[in-house]
Design an enzyme around this catalytic site. Structure first.
Site, short mmCIF file in Angstrom:
data_model
loop_
_atom_site.label_atom_id
_atom_site.label_comp_id
_atom_site.label_asym_id
_atom_site.label_seq_id
_atom_site.Cartn_x
_atom_site.Cartn_y
_atom_site.Cartn_z
CD GLU A 1 -4.37 0.72 -3.79
OE1 GLU A 1 -3.51 0.75 -2.91
OE2 GLU A 1 -5.51 0.24 -3.60
CB CYS B 1 -0.94 0.00 1.19
SG CYS B 1 -0.08 0.00 2.76
N1 LIG Z 1 -2.92 -3.18 1.47
C1 LIG Z 1 -3.68 -2.76 0.50
O1 LIG Z 1 -3.85 -1.59 0.30
C2 LIG Z 1 -4.32 -3.79 -0.35
C3 LIG Z 1 -5.04 -3.42 -1.46
N2 LIG Z 1 -5.60 -4.36 -2.24
C4 LIG Z 1 -6.34 -3.93 -3.42
O2 LIG Z 1 -7.62 -4.48 -3.32
C5 LIG Z 1 -7.97 -5.13 -4.53
C6 LIG Z 1 -8.85 -6.31 -4.21
O3 LIG Z 1 -8.07 -7.34 -3.59
P1 LIG Z 1 -8.69 -8.21 -2.45
O4 LIG Z 1 -7.83 -9.34 -2.10
O5 LIG Z 1 -10.10 -8.55 -2.79
O6 LIG Z 1 -8.58 -7.17 -1.25
P2 LIG Z 1 -9.58 -6.87 -0.16
O7 LIG Z 1 -9.27 -5.58 0.48
O8 LIG Z 1 -10.97 -7.00 -0.66
O9 LIG Z 1 -9.31 -8.09 0.84
C7 LIG Z 1 -8.55 -8.01 1.99
C8 LIG Z 1 -9.19 -8.88 3.06
O10 LIG Z 1 -10.53 -8.48 3.29
C9 LIG Z 1 -11.41 -9.59 3.16
N3 LIG Z 1 -12.68 -9.09 2.66
C10 LIG Z 1 -13.02 -8.81 1.38
N4 LIG Z 1 -14.29 -8.34 1.32
C11 LIG Z 1 -14.74 -8.31 2.60
C12 LIG Z 1 -15.98 -7.94 3.20
N5 LIG Z 1 -17.00 -7.47 2.47
N6 LIG Z 1 -16.11 -8.05 4.53
C13 LIG Z 1 -15.08 -8.51 5.28
N7 LIG Z 1 -13.91 -8.90 4.78
C14 LIG Z 1 -13.72 -8.79 3.46
C15 LIG Z 1 -10.67 -10.52 2.23
O11 LIG Z 1 -11.17 -11.84 2.35
C16 LIG Z 1 -9.25 -10.36 2.69
O12 LIG Z 1 -9.01 -11.11 3.87
C17 LIG Z 1 -6.65 -5.53 -5.14
O13 LIG Z 1 -6.78 -5.62 -6.52
C18 LIG Z 1 -5.75 -4.42 -4.71
O14 LIG Z 1 -5.81 -3.40 -5.66
C19 LIG Z 1 -5.51 -5.67 -1.91
C20 LIG Z 1 -4.81 -6.09 -0.83
C21 LIG Z 1 -4.12 -5.18 0.02
O1 LIG Z 2 3.89 -2.24 8.37
C1 LIG Z 2 4.57 -2.33 7.35
O2 LIG Z 2 5.78 -2.36 7.38
C2 LIG Z 2 3.93 -2.43 6.02
C3 LIG Z 2 2.68 -2.08 5.82
C4 LIG Z 2 2.06 -2.28 4.55
C5 LIG Z 2 0.74 -2.20 4.37
O3 LIG Z 2 -0.06 -1.80 5.34
C6 LIG Z 2 0.07 -2.61 3.13
O4 LIG Z 2 0.73 -2.89 2.13
O5 LIG Z 2 -1.15 -2.66 3.15
#
Ligand SMILES: NC(=O)C1=CN([C@@H]2O[C@H](COP(=O)(O)OP(=O)(O)OC[C@H]3O[C@@H](n4cnc5c(N)ncnc54)[C@H](O)[C@@H]3O)[C@@H](O)[C@H]2O)C=CC1
Ligand SMILES: O=C(O)/C=C/C=C(\O)C(=O)O
Length: 497
Positions: free
Chosen positions: A400, A298
Site C-alpha cells: 500500500e 483506504c
Molecule cells: N485508513 C488507512 O488505511 C490509513 C493508512 N495509513 C497508512 O499508514 C501509514 C502510517 O501512517 P500513520 O499516521 O502512522 O498511521 P497509523 O495507522 O500508524 O496511525 C493511525 C492512528 O493510530 C495511532 N497509532 C499509531 N501507532 C499506534 C500504536 N502502536 N498503538 C496505538 N495507536 C497507534 C496513531 O497515533 C493514529 O491515531 C501511512 O503512511 C499510510 O500509508 C495511514 C492512515 C490511514
Molecule cells: O466510511 C467512509 O465513507 C470512508 C472510509 C474510509 C476509510 O475507512 C479509510 O480511508 O480508512
C-alpha cells in the site's frame, strides 16, 4: 443535560487541549500541529500523559455509572442529533480546521468530510433508537415453556483511535454508533489532525453531553496515548482505522485484557475495466478512485486492470485526467488536490515513486514533486502519478502506497482479471466497470474483498456492511453491524409454567 458541564472552551488558535470528564485539560506537554501546505505551525497540541489517560478511563466509568448510563435510548438519540446540529452550526470552522490540518481541498472538506461528520451522528441516533432485540417462545422436550428475549447493553468504555486521512469523518464513524448505544468513549485523533476532534469536544460540551461520556486525548501511538489506551485494563474495546501494521500492534497490546476489537486497515484496491464498459464513465470513475484526497483513502484504487483491446486508449485517457487535476491552495474552490498529510508521508510516497523506477516501471505521468515558486514549495505535495509495465510480483504492486499513484496492467480474460485482482494480501475494496449485467453479477462476488463497487466508486450508504478481509481488517461496521459491535447482547430466559 449536565448543568455543571459549563466551562470556557479553548480557542483553536491556542493550545489544543484534552477533554476529560467534561473539562478541557492541558498536560503542559506540547507538540506542534503543522500545516502540510507550507510546513507552517498552526498551533500546539497538549499531549495526554498516562495519568491523563487513567483519568479519562475513570471519568468514562463514572459516566456509565451516572447520568450518561441512566439516559434512555430516546434521550441519547436526541443528544446525538444535538451534536450533529452543533457541527452544522459551526460548519465553516470545522471546514477551515480540517483544511488547515490536512491541506485537503475546500470542495472535499465541505462536501464530504464535515457533512459526513454530522450525518454519522444522525444516522446512528436514528438506527439505535429503532433497534429491536430477539425474542423466542420456547417449548422444551420435557414440557417446560419459557420466553427468551435479548437486551443490548453497551460494551462499557470504548477507545476510538482514528487516522489522519478523513479525520472527523472516520472519528465520528466510530464515536457516533458507540455513543448512540450508550458506551462512554475515549477518542484519540491522529497526532497529525487534532483540530476537528477538539472542535467536536466543544460541540459535545455545548450540546450538554454528560461529563465523561465523551473524552478526548491527544497524542501519538507508541509510548503515548494510542498505546496507553490499547493496553489499558479499564478499556473494554478498541476500534481503530489505520495501517495494518498498527492494527497488529494494537491487537498485541489489547491481548492481555481480551478487548473487543474492530479494525479497518489498509488496502491495495483493484479496479477491473472490461472492454464493454462505458469508457468515459470508467475513466472518470477510475481517476476519482485513484486521486481523491491525494489517494489517501483506504478505498482508493492503486491497481488498475484493463482489458487489452482498450488498454492503450484507457492509459492515454487516464493520463489526460491526471494531468488536468488542479493542484493548488486548498481554499481555492477549483482545487482538486492538495498536499499529502505530512513531510513524513511525502517521503514515504516519494520512496515508492523511486522504487517504481528501480523496479523498471514506465512513468506515464508524474513521479515527482510539483514546483510552485512560493511557500508551497515547503509543503508536502507530490504529483499524481500513473505507471505501467511492472510485473505483478513488484513491491509497488503488492504494498500500500497511500498516495496519488496507480499501476495499470492489461488482461485478456475475465478469469485472468479476477485472479490478478485477488492476488493481494489486502482485501478491502474492488471496482468493476462493465455494461454486461451477467458479468457484473458473476465477477463481483468473486472479489476477495469486503466491498465491491460496480460502475461507481465510493457511493456510500451508511447502513451497509463496511470493512475488509485478509490484512484489511477485522469485523464490519456500518448500520446494524456497528450497533452490534458496540453492544453486548444479553439473553433473559423467563420460565412460563
Ligand atoms: N485508513 C488507512 O488505511 C490509513 C493508512 N495509513 C497508512 O499508514 C501509514 C502510517 O501512517 P500513520 O499516521 O502512522 O498511521 P497509523 O495507522 O500508524 O496511525 C493511525 C492512528 O493510530 C495511532 N497509532 C499509531 N501507532 C499506534 C500504536 N502502536 N498503538 C496505538 N495507536 C497507534 C496513531 O497515533 C493514529 O491515531 C501511512 O503512511 C499510510 O500509508 C495511514 C492512515 C490511514
Ligand atoms: O466510511 C467512509 O465513507 C470512508 C472510509 C474510509 C476509510 O475507512 C479509510 O480511508 O480508512
Amino acid at each position: 443535560m449536565s448543568a455543571s458541564n459549563k466551562q470556557a472552551t479553548p480557542h483553536l488558535g491556542g493550545v489544543l487541549q484534552n477533554y476529560i470528564g467534561g473539562r478541557f485539560v492541558d498536560s503542559g506537554q506540547h507538540f506542534a500541529n503543522v500545516n502540510p501546505v507550507d510546513g507552517s505551525e498552526i498551533n500546539k497540541v497538549s499531549e495526554a500523559t498516562l495519568s491523563l489517560v487513567d483519568e479519562a478511563v475513570v471519568a468514562a466509568k463514572a459516566a456509565l455509572a451516572g447520568e450518561w448510563g441512566q439516559l434512555s435510548d430516546n434521550e441519547r438519540s436526541v443528544l446525538m442529533h444535538k451534536v450533529a446540529d452543533g457541527i452544522e452550526a459551526r460548519f465553516d470552522e470545522f471546514v477551515a480546521a480540517e483544511m488547515a490540518d490536512t491541506g485537503k481541498s475546500l470542495w472535499q472538506a465541505s462536501n464530504i468530510d464535515i457533512p459526513r461528520g454530522a450525518a454519522n451522528f444522525r444516522v446512528f441516533a436514528d438506527l439505535a433508537k429503532a433497534r429491536s432485540g430477539e425474542c423466542f417462545k420456547t417449548d422444551t422436550a420435557d414440557g417446560q415453556q419459557a420466553l427468551n428475549y435479548s437486551v443490548n447493553k453497551p460494551l462499557g468504555v470504548v477507545a476510538v483511535i482514528a487516522p489522519w486521512n478523513l479525520p472527523l469523518l472516520l472519528l465520528t464513524w466510530k464515536l457516533a454508533p458507540a455513543m448512540a448505544v450508550g458506551n462512554a468513549v475515549i477518542a484519540k485523533p491522529s497526532e497529525d489532525t487534532p483540530a476537528t476532534a477538539t472542535l467536536l469536544a466543544e460541540v459535545m460540551h455545548e450540546a450538554g453531553v454528560p461529563a465523561g461520556a465523551f473524552n478526548l486525548v491527544h497524542g501519538f501511538g507508541p509510548n503515548s496515548a494510542g498505546e496507553f489506551l490499547s493496553q489499558h485494563s479499564g478499556i473494554d474495546a478498541v476500534t481503530f482505522t489505520g495501517e495494518s501494521g498498527t492494527g497488529s500492534a494494537i491487537m498485541k497490546a489489547a491481548a492481555d485484557n481480551v478487548k473487543a476489537l474492530s479494525f479497518e486497515l489498509g488496502g491495495k484496491n483493484a479496479a477491473i475495466i472490461f472492454d464493454d464498459a462505458d469508457f468515459e464513465a470508467a475513466v472518470a470513475g477510475t481517476a476519482k478512485s485513484v486521486f481523491t484526497n491525494g489517494g489517501q483513502v483506504c478505498l482508493c484504487t492503486e491497481r488498475v486492470y484493463v482489458q487489452r483491446s482498450i488498454f492503450d486508449k484507457f492509459v492515454a485517457a487516464l493520463k489526460e485526467k491526471a494531468e488536468a487535476l488542479r493542484i493548488d491552495w486548498p481554499e481555492d474552490a477549483s482545487t482538486d488536490m492538495g498536499p499529502l498529510i505530512s513531510h513524513k508521508h511525502q517521503q514515504k510516497v516519494l520512496s515508492y515513486y523511486q522504487l517504481a523506477k528501480e523496479e523498471g516501471a514506465t512513468f506515464i505521468t508524474g513521479g515527482g514533486v510539483p514546483s510552485f515558486g512560493d511557500k508551497r514549495d515547503q509543503g508536502a505535495f507530490v504529483e499524481p502519478t500513473i505507471i505501467t509495465g511492472l510485473p505483478e510480483t513488484a513491491r509497488c504492486i503488492k504494498e500500500e502506497v497511500f498516495g496519488p499513484i496507480c499501476h495499470i496492467a492489461p488482461f485478456d480474460t475475465e478469469a485472468e482479471a479476477v485472479a490478478m485482482a485477488n492476488d493481494s494480501e489486502y482485501g478491502l475494496a474492488a471496482t468493476v466497470w462493465t455494461t454486461n449485467l451477467q458479468r457484473a453479477h458473476r465477477v463481483a462476488p468473486q472479489m476477495e474483498t469486503g466491498i465491491v463497487w460496480v460502475n461507481t466508486w465510493y457511493l456510500r450508504d451508511l447502513r451497509t456492511p463496511f470493512g475488509g478481509v485478509k490484512l484489511s481488517g477485522i469485523g464490519r461496521e456500518g448500520g446494524a453491524h456497528s450497533l452490534s459491535f458496540y453492544s453486548e447482547p444479553m439473553n433473559i430466559c423467563i420460565k412460563l409454567n
